[in-house]
Design an enzyme around this catalytic site. Structure first.
Site, PDB file in Angstrom:
ATOM      1  N   TYR A 109       0.857  -1.183   0.000  1.00  0.00           N
ATOM      2  CA  TYR A 109       0.000   0.000   0.000  1.00  0.00           C
ATOM      3  C   TYR A 109       0.891   1.230   0.000  1.00  0.00           C
ATOM      4  O   TYR A 109       1.877   1.299   0.735  1.00  0.00           O
ATOM      5  CB  TYR A 109      -0.892   0.015   1.254  1.00  0.00           C
ATOM      6  CG  TYR A 109      -1.605   1.335   1.437  1.00  0.00           C
ATOM      7  CD1 TYR A 109      -2.853   1.547   0.862  1.00  0.00           C
ATOM      8  CD2 TYR A 109      -1.017   2.377   2.158  1.00  0.00           C
ATOM      9  CE1 TYR A 109      -3.496   2.768   1.007  1.00  0.00           C
ATOM     10  CE2 TYR A 109      -1.658   3.603   2.306  1.00  0.00           C
ATOM     11  CZ  TYR A 109      -2.897   3.784   1.719  1.00  0.00           C
ATOM     12  OH  TYR A 109      -3.530   4.995   1.853  1.00  0.00           O
ATOM     13  N   GLU A 197      -3.836   7.349  -3.602  1.00  0.00           N
ATOM     14  CA  GLU A 197      -3.683   6.017  -3.029  1.00  0.00           C
ATOM     15  C   GLU A 197      -3.358   5.025  -4.122  1.00  0.00           C
ATOM     16  O   GLU A 197      -4.079   4.940  -5.119  1.00  0.00           O
ATOM     17  CB  GLU A 197      -4.979   5.570  -2.347  1.00  0.00           C
ATOM     18  CG  GLU A 197      -5.089   6.015  -0.911  1.00  0.00           C
ATOM     19  CD  GLU A 197      -6.237   5.302  -0.207  1.00  0.00           C
ATOM     20  OE1 GLU A 197      -5.993   4.694   0.847  1.00  0.00           O
ATOM     21  OE2 GLU A 197      -7.364   5.343  -0.732  1.00  0.00           O
TER      22      GLU A 197
END
Ligand code: GDP
Ligand code: MN
Length: 390
Positions: A109, A197
């Site tokens: 991530y 993101e």
């Protein structure tokens, strides 16, 4: 403003960030054409909606042939995709991204946010990508590594390096991670993003790092200097009430609560929301009617608030500074008459000509609850809502 994954990936690619090859399609046949042009026999078809969690909701599917791409795209386009971020009604899929599928070795991530605590753009990363990062943040915050970029110099390579090794990446991947983080930071700041993101940032087959998913949100106040990004706006993804408000130059943000707020001035609007919460209810919206609270704008504002089915009461909190309270009272009365108010209305006026304004409200035979100060107004609005709940 949010953009779709395929649009975010185009932007990333223009800054040199590696993303899987692919293209967007609006019909099943177009999707098949994209797959044919890509070549190979492993594809992924991804619903393009402004919401995450598509994978779990059936909005990300692998295909082994061009025919399968066509079938999957045919099913996805036009469906109402439900994910944990869309609400139960889901979101209509208008387009799909068809990309070459990759072999995933590891899902990381990576996020960039404007962090209020450190007042800096902050790089966040976790070795556990793919799943909901919110869950990790809540349960094991130590599994998320953070580096705040000093605004004067920007993110520095040593910071990205520290994160890369903190994630336990081996040297070859760590090097790519550092280069990618620097490019993402550059993309973020130069495009005036508010959020980015990459989840997952994937280590694929041959140890190559690629952005497999991309979510970007841009600062609305900076869009005037990014015409190309502003054009990516998808009106079908926006709250219709917020669009309507924009047309009338009202600042409106819809929220989940039950008390509709009409306030002049952003600061007063914030404190009105705070005091509603303080007395145990939730605001249904943020609404700043601006310095000139004319009868016409007040009417539009009432209509906006009332079009939200969650609204159980309205709290008008207006300070007559530039515009006098008696004019506002007249505006409120005219608007109430026009919109056929269906929920209790609490009005608090303060400022220039306040006595005359309150008198007008008191003399009217319309059903208006008046209040002298903010505490009283909030308490009366909350009471009006709880009375209905009983
Ligand atoms: P999201 O669920 O809306 O965040 O959509 P993502 O783009 O993140 O996709 C969800 C999941 O699908 C990813 O975490 C991957 O596990 C999987 N996925 C996406 N693209 C590929 C691909 O090219 N190959 C493989 N094997 N899996 C993929
Ligand atoms: Mn994702």
């Amino acid at each position: 403003m949010n953009v779709h994954e395929y649009q975010a990936k185009d932007i990333l690619q223009s800054f040199g960030v590696p993303v899987p090859r692919g293209d967007v399609a609006s019909t099943a046949d177009e999707a098949a054409d994209v797959a044919r042009a890509l070549g190979g026999d492993k594809f992924v078809v991804k619903a393009q909606i402004h919401a995450g969690g598509r994978g779990k909701g059936g909005g990300v599917k692998l295909a082994d042939s061009i025919d399968e791409v066509r079938d999957i795209a045919g099913q996805m386009i036009g469906m109402d995709l439900v994910t944990h971020q869309t609400g139960p009604e889901g979101k209509r899929v208008e387009k799909v991204l068809v990309a070459e599928a990759v072999d995933i070795h590891q899902e990381l991530y990576l996020g960039l946010v404007v962090d209020r605590a450190s007042s800096a753009v902050t790089l966040m990363a976790s070795a556990e990508g793919g799943v909901e990062i919110e869950t990790i943040a809540a349960e094991r915050p130590e599994a998320i590594l953070k580096e705040a970029a000093d605004p004067a110099v920007g993110l520095l390579p040593f910071q990205a390096n520290r994160v890369a090794y903190g994630l336990g990446l081996e040297t070859a991947v760590a090097r790519q991670f550092v280069s990618m983080a620097m490019k993402l930071y550059k993309t973020f700041t130069e495009s005036d993003a508010a959020l980015m993101e990459i989840n997952p940032l994937a280590v694929v087959g041959d140890g190559v790092l690629v952005a497999l998913d991309a979510k970007m949100n841009f600062d609305d106040n900076a869009l005037y200097r990014h015409k190309d990004i502003a054009e990516l706006r998808d009106p079908t993804e926006e709250d219709p009430r917020e669009l309507e408000a924009k047309e009338h130059e009202l600042s409106y943000v819809s929220l989940d609560g039950t008390i509709g707020c009409m306030v002049n001035g952003a600061g007063l609007a914030m404190s009105t929301m705070d005091i509603i919460k303080h007395y145990g209810a939730e605001p249904a919206n943020f609404l700043d009617v601006g310095g000139r609270a004319t009868a016409e704008r007040v009417t539009v504002a009432f209509k906006l608030i009332l079009s939200d089915p969650n609204v159980k009461a309205i709290l008008v909190n207006i300070f007559g500074g530039i515009v006098a309270c008696d004019l506002i009272a007249e505006g409120v009365l005219a608007a109430v008459e026009e919109v056929q108010l269906s929920v209790p209305l609490v009005v608090r006026l303060e400022g220039t000509n306040v006595q005359r304004g309150r008198q007008l409200l008191a003399e009217s035979d319309l059903d208006i609850i008046t209040a002298e100060d903010l505490d009283e107004a909030a308490q009366k609005a909350v009471a009006a809502v709880s009375a209905q709940a009983r």
